[in-house]
Motif scaffolding. Sequence first.
Motif, mmCIF file in Angstrom:
data_model
loop_
_atom_site.group_PDB
_atom_site.id
_atom_site.type_symbol
_atom_site.label_atom_id
_atom_site.label_comp_id
_atom_site.label_asym_id
_atom_site.label_seq_id
_atom_site.Cartn_x
_atom_site.Cartn_y
_atom_site.Cartn_z
ATOM 1 N N UNK A 15 9.731 -24.369 7.912
ATOM 2 C CA UNK A 15 9.586 -25.190 9.119
ATOM 3 C C UNK A 15 9.908 -24.394 10.376
ATOM 4 N N UNK A 16 10.772 -23.386 10.238
ATOM 5 C CA UNK A 16 11.115 -22.558 11.397
ATOM 6 C C UNK A 16 9.927 -21.678 11.785
ATOM 7 N N UNK B 111 7.409 -23.738 13.361
ATOM 8 C CA UNK B 111 7.759 -23.998 14.759
ATOM 9 C C UNK B 111 7.356 -22.838 15.665
ATOM 10 N N UNK C 98 5.210 -18.364 19.580
ATOM 11 C CA UNK C 98 6.286 -17.395 19.805
ATOM 12 C C UNK C 98 6.320 -16.338 18.711
ATOM 13 N N UNK D 229 14.890 -21.104 13.559
ATOM 14 C CA UNK D 229 13.796 -20.883 14.507
ATOM 15 C C UNK D 229 14.342 -20.312 15.825
#
Lengths: 474, 223
Positions: free
Chosen positions: A40-41, A44, A50, A156
């Motif tokens: 999930x990080x 993200x 990013x 994250x």
Amino acid sequence: MGSKTLYDKIWDAHLVKQRDDGTALIYIDRHLIHEVTSPQAFEGLRLAGRQPWRAGSNLAVPDHNIPTTSDERSLGLAGIKDPVSKIQVKTLDENCKEFNIFELEMNDLRQGIVHVVGPEQGATLPGMTIVCGDSHTSTHGALGALAHGIGTSEVEHVLATQCLMQKKMKNMLVQVNGQLNAGVTAKDVVLAIIGEIGTAGGTGYTIEFAGEAIQSLSIEGRMTVCNMAIEAGARAGLIAVDEKTLEYIKGRPFAPEGELWLRAVEAWKQLVSDADAKFDRVVELDAASIEPQVTWGTSPEMVAPVSGNIPNPAAEVDSIKRANIEQALNYMGLAGGTPIKDIKLDCVFIGSCTNSRIEDLREAAQVVAGNKVADSVELAMVVPGSGLVKKQAEEEGLHRIFIEAGLEWREPGCSMCLAMNADQLGAGKHCASTSNRNFEGRQGFGGRTHLVSPAMAAAAAIHGHFVDIRELNI
Amino acid sequence: MKKFVIEKGLVLPLDRANVDTDFIIPKQFLKSIKRSGFGVNLFDEHRYLDKGEPDSDNSQRPINPDFVLNLPRYQGCNILLARDNFGCGSSREHAPWALDDYGFRAIIAPSYADIFFNNCFKNGLLPIVMDRDVVDKLFHEVAETEGYQLEIDLQQQLIRKPDGSTLEFSVDGFRKHCLLNGLDDIGLTLEDADDIRAFEENWQQRAPWYFTPAQNHVNPNNQ
Ligand code: SF4
């Protein structure tokens, strides 16, 4: 400049910015990644467009849900039966490639439980700030690093900014004075500490473990102690750097060499609390009074010395505590007042980031040698903490001792510590486990966990119930 | 992240100390690689009578009629009333994700496990710390009054009770600001990117041994 604790020193060295409201931006030197808390990080990062701030500071390794039988492992990803586990491991591989992050993949010899691998590779260095999306990151504090678990949003955050937003904890000193008796190990020390201060005792603190008994532990023993700092409620546990620390690190793959090593050592020698440093709380224990420990309930603080009995809820005056004991005993299927030695075991698990390093395996093998696992024990397994631990154990012939006694010898991973892979404890079964958590269902739905040291687990495997290893002739 | 300004709603009393993250969401559900959809498995081991798996059809599973979340009077709850050391156990964020996904916006308890407490704020959930006797009183009031609702006003840092009385609570100023504005942590931190870069350069000069990229450590003996 006033005197500082070890925690103060590492904190101050990593302070990027102090905000007015007390939160601080702390620079992170090492970020360890595993397959469960990272997808999930990375997701993200991708969603926000990013990139990792400093990709080279990350080290990834799958450990939580990989299979531990050789047959399955030899098949690679295809050997992972559970589709969700397979997706997580595959996703880690893909994310690491996409973001240029160094990963020790599932069948790399250096793969293992992330908290075993970090120190083993020398990726854990004194004075570092280390984080990982896993609460047992506290393990790395054994080498004088400030290390703690973070949640996935923070994974994250660290990936994207190399920093963590944090409030400084308070300082606690747990001082274990005097010398340990024979047969009493690091695991017993930390269980006794948790029994003393409770699972919330360290909440809001960073705990520094000190005193003669802690100093005399090996680095691996110190890792066992720091590993369970989180079970005492503290996000981080720390132990001062000494000669043993330096000796442990020297020559490891990630350790500095030559001129850099000499400079590093000079800096690392400062990583001790000043003699007059102030701690917000000090707890002292007498090492000589610590016996081998066994947990009887569903929280690590529900622990008793092996010579003792399970507490009788009726004798507890505090009604909340009484209800907790009753609830735990009900789940565990145990009666108050029962002697610890009368607890029978169906299963024995020797492994986890608490106790799966080479010294743990040696300790267990010594007890097992020449004996057979009791008939009443359905499954006894040894799961080394890493491929390198496994290799070392095999070179020493430990695997043969285990196999001849009737224990299974597995491939490295988290395994039955949290039963995310196929290694699960059956409902209602009692397991002597060298892991760190005895929560309800932790090792499998309805499973009943008793936390102990490797030697105590090994002895329980042979006898089918808990025995005091100090009474065995070894 | 969702903004949290004023939330009003039904209170669910979970009368049990040391509720750990496995209780909140059992580990078999942590394997997902997503962030959402965990609400149907909140308190799974207590809410259903069988063992849930990530691929179970939850609508077909036997419900535990005695578990508080299943009682008709608490349907639609969005404020959780809990006991000491709530959220102990794992650092994994699935616990707040599951609470949030179910619809909870705030928790009131005497104490929380550290990591869980922090994880709540990062996910738009407000964990409120209240004295043990105040929490005890709330448990009594909730038990006595069907449909017991509270209104939580973050700006004012007040909980308004049905009888019109209020309870004050404290909250970290920064966390409050983020919740009120629905701000994401990373964006905030990257506003300080210049400071981070300056720190990093200086630190690398003082402690270069921490900066060798992991990729450069290849030890042929280990391969
Ligand atoms: S061995 Fe157990 S405690 Fe350690 S990282 Fe794996 S699951 Fe977590």
